[in-house]
Design an enzyme around this catalytic site. Structure first.
Site, short mmCIF file in Angstrom:
data_model
loop_
_atom_site.label_atom_id
_atom_site.label_comp_id
_atom_site.label_asym_id
_atom_site.label_seq_id
_atom_site.Cartn_x
_atom_site.Cartn_y
_atom_site.Cartn_z
CG HIS A 198 -1.85 0.83 1.25
ND1 HIS A 198 -2.49 1.80 0.40
CD2 HIS A 198 -2.75 1.34 2.44
CE1 HIS A 198 -3.23 2.58 0.59
NE2 HIS A 198 -3.69 2.43 1.95
CG HIS A 239 -4.62 0.14 -8.32
ND1 HIS A 239 -5.80 0.17 -7.81
CD2 HIS A 239 -3.93 1.17 -7.39
CE1 HIS A 239 -6.13 0.94 -6.90
NE2 HIS A 239 -5.00 1.79 -6.63
CG ASP A 294 2.76 4.03 -3.78
OD1 ASP A 294 1.57 3.27 -3.82
OD2 ASP A 294 2.78 5.12 -3.05
C1 SDX Z 1 -1.32 2.13 -3.40
O1 SDX Z 1 -5.96 0.46 -3.22
C2 SDX Z 1 -5.54 1.85 -3.16
O2 SDX Z 1 -6.44 2.54 -3.91
C3 SDX Z 1 -4.17 1.97 -3.16
C4 SDX Z 1 -3.59 3.11 -3.65
C5 SDX Z 1 -4.29 4.42 -2.79
O3 SDX Z 1 -4.23 5.70 -3.47
O4 SDX Z 1 -4.79 4.26 -1.54
O5 SDX Z 1 -3.87 3.35 -5.04
C6 SDX Z 1 -2.17 3.37 -3.03
O6 SDX Z 1 -1.30 1.30 -2.23
C7 SDX Z 1 -1.21 1.76 -4.92
C8 SDX Z 1 -0.42 0.15 -4.72
C9 SDX Z 1 0.96 0.20 -4.27
N1 SDX Z 1 1.42 -0.94 -4.00
C10 SDX Z 1 2.63 -1.33 -5.14
O7 SDX Z 1 3.02 -0.93 -5.79
C11 SDX Z 1 2.95 -2.97 -4.61
C12 SDX Z 1 2.98 -3.56 -5.89
N2 SDX Z 1 1.79 -4.26 -6.29
C13 SDX Z 1 1.14 -5.35 -6.03
O8 SDX Z 1 1.66 -5.93 -4.96
C14 SDX Z 1 -0.22 -5.63 -6.50
O9 SDX Z 1 -0.23 -5.09 -7.60
C15 SDX Z 1 -1.23 -4.81 -5.47
C16 SDX Z 1 -1.16 -5.28 -4.12
C17 SDX Z 1 -1.17 -3.39 -5.65
C18 SDX Z 1 -2.68 -5.39 -5.92
O10 SDX Z 1 -2.91 -6.65 -5.74
P1 SDX Z 1 -3.99 -7.54 -6.05
O11 SDX Z 1 -5.29 -6.94 -6.52
O12 SDX Z 1 -4.21 -8.46 -4.85
O13 SDX Z 1 -3.47 -8.48 -7.18
P2 SDX Z 1 -2.35 -9.68 -6.89
O14 SDX Z 1 -1.30 -9.64 -6.29
O15 SDX Z 1 -3.21 -10.95 -6.83
O16 SDX Z 1 -1.91 -10.14 -8.53
C19 SDX Z 1 -2.76 -10.25 -9.42
C20 SDX Z 1 -1.94 -10.92 -10.91
C21 SDX Z 1 -0.76 -11.82 -10.30
O17 SDX Z 1 -0.54 -12.59 -11.49
P3 SDX Z 1 -0.90 -14.37 -11.09
O18 SDX Z 1 -0.35 -14.63 -9.74
O19 SDX Z 1 -2.40 -14.05 -10.76
O20 SDX Z 1 -0.43 -14.76 -12.12
O21 SDX Z 1 -1.02 -9.76 -11.31
C22 SDX Z 1 0.41 -9.81 -10.94
C23 SDX Z 1 0.40 -10.96 -10.02
O22 SDX Z 1 1.46 -11.89 -10.23
N3 SDX Z 1 0.91 -8.62 -10.15
C24 SDX Z 1 2.34 -8.22 -10.55
C25 SDX Z 1 2.13 -6.97 -9.77
N4 SDX Z 1 1.09 -6.66 -9.35
C26 SDX Z 1 0.35 -7.40 -9.64
N5 SDX Z 1 3.62 -8.87 -10.88
C27 SDX Z 1 4.51 -8.07 -10.75
N6 SDX Z 1 4.58 -7.17 -10.00
C28 SDX Z 1 3.42 -6.34 -9.63
N7 SDX Z 1 3.64 -5.40 -8.92
#
Ligand code: SDX
Length: 380
Positions: free
Chosen positions: A221, A261, A317
């Site tokens: 997050h 996201h 971010d």
């Molecule tokens: C913020 O929610 C909000 O509104 C938050 C925010 C706000 O303003 O409050 O927008 C601010 O927190 C933005 C997000 C910051 N976090 C990151 O940058 C961390 C990296 N991102 C991931 O961990 C992920 O994308 C999340 C946590 C943001 C979202 O996660 P989800 O929706 O639970 O998705 P997931 O982890 O289940 O991924 C789905 C698929 C996966 O592939 P499979 O395993 O299904 O094959 O997408 C891939 C993931 O591998 N994936 C990524 C990835 N994010 C998703 N692969 C590589 N790198 C990534 N960053």
């Protein structure tokens, strides 16, 4: 009985709200009906706070009154500064600032009063004082004199002043305003949900905001911007970006910070604006390294995700990391800056929650054992 499980509460709507709307398919974000793409460039942070809280943009006299009230609350209690001074200098900034926010409750005789006017008073205090707490911890950690807030300055300008010890330029103040506006509010993200869920027990505002701070710290997050800069510093050159991304993606569960996201399935509209801001800062400062590395990381991620048939795009971010770096902030202070903005969104959610509350109490499907008989410890 079969129950459908919504892991991570994905797709679950737990209430109605009039604060912000996120269109994840078209990459659009609106605050109280206004497109973020207009607010980020044309508004000040104070105007957006007023909009988030009162559902309309302030008229001149309303803005002057609101701004004067916020500025009158800039100064933090000496006791909170003493608490910050007692912490080890290498405390994680989010631990320190969460502690400072929590300590504010002890210096507020009406901390536990949930009458709506009092909740608004506390909200104004928190928006006014988050910057001073973040700046104070940073200056204490660096062994520098604390800079007293200047009530002639806006929140954005005053924050830069208290942090760096010099009055910021108009340009830097405008960049700070834009960054604060873009980070102010985003619907029921993890920390806003935690804030509302905590308040739903009718605990006080400070407790709910402390819980939100705890959630924001996580790298999935609000902690992601710090993690992005840590990665860029580790890679240290444009040439090293591709290997880093490929290595990260090759690890089971590997995530490249700043990408992806839960809601946006296309480019986060905030990232679009922050990319332009980062590019402008890179050109003005002549230090284009962080921007160029970020563009390279986006290029490689696009290529790799296309191969996997996935839409994993930069989020808010990602480019905020290079923007904050070029504004002179150290990487571990980026999440605290996120909190300086997001306290305004958390308070908007608390006004809604306290006004129409029901205790939040979801269920878990029990899959444990049943029917076991107790035996005294001597028999086990
Ligand atoms: C913020 O929610 C909000 O509104 C938050 C925010 C706000 O303003 O409050 O927008 C601010 O927190 C933005 C997000 C910051 N976090 C990151 O940058 C961390 C990296 N991102 C991931 O961990 C992920 O994308 C999340 C946590 C943001 C979202 O996660 P989800 O929706 O639970 O998705 P997931 O982890 O289940 O991924 C789905 C698929 C996966 O592939 P499979 O395993 O299904 O094959 O997408 C891939 C993931 O591998 N994936 C990524 C990835 N994010 C998703 N692969 C590589 N790198 C990534 N960053």
């Amino acid at each position: 009985m079969d129950f459908e499980i919504f892991y991570g509460l994905n797709g679950v709507h737990f209430d109605k709200s009039k604060i912000a709307s996120i269109d994840g398919l078209n990459g659009e974000l609106i605050y109280r009906g206004y497109d973020i793409r207009e607010l980020a460039i044309d508004a000040t942070f104070e105007e957006v706070v007023y909009l988030l809280w009162y559902a309309e943009l302030p008229k001149k006299a309303e803005l002057e009154k609101f701004t004067a009230d916020l500025r009158s609350r800039y100064k933090i209690p000496e006791g909170v500064i003493k608490v910050l001074r007692e912490l080890p200098k290498d405390t994680h900034p989010m631990h320190a600032i969460r502690t400072g926010i929590s300590a504010l409750a002890s210096f507020d005789k009406q901390a536990d009063d949930l009458e709506m006017d009092n909740i608004h008073r506390i909200g104004s205090k928190l928006v006014a004082q988050f910057p001073a707490i973040v700046a104070a911890f940073y200056r204490i950690r660096e062994g520098k004199e604390i800079i007293e807030p200047d009530e002639t300055l806006s929140i954005a300008a005053n924050f830069l002043y208290m942090f760096n010890g010099e009055k910021p330029s108009q340009a830097a103040t405008h960049v700070m305003d834009t960054a604060l506006i873009l980070h102010a509010e985003h619907g029921s993200n993890a920390s806003a949900f935690v804030c509302r869920a905590t308040a739903s027990s009718l605990t006080d505002v400070y407790s709910a905001v402390t819980a939100a701070m705890a959630s924001l710290k996580g790298k999935l997050h609000g902690g992601a911007n710090t993690a992005v800069m840590k990665a860029l510093e580790e890679i240290s050159s444009v040439a090293g970006v591709e290997d880093y991304v490929l290595k990260t993606l090759s690890m089971p569960g590997g995530r490249v910070m700043g990408f992806g996201h839960r809601v946006y399935k296309v480019l986060d509209p905030r990232a679009v604006i922050l990319k332009k801001v980062s590019h402008n800062l890179a050109e003005e400062s002549g230090d284009s390294k962080w921007f160029e590395m970020s563009v390279e990381m986006e290029r490689v991620m696009d290529l790799e995700m296309d191969k996997k048939g996935k839409q994993i795009k930069p989020n808010v971010d990602f480019y905020s990391a290079s923007v904050y770096r070029m504004l002179g902030f150290p990487g571990d202070m980026y999440t605290p800056i996120f909190a300086v903005a997001r306290i305004s969104g958390w308070m908007a959610h608390l006004y809604e929650q306290y006004a129409n509350n029901r205790l939040m109490r979801p269920r878990l499907v029990y899959e444990g054992q049943r029917g076991l008989k107790f035996k005294a410890v001597s028999e086990r």
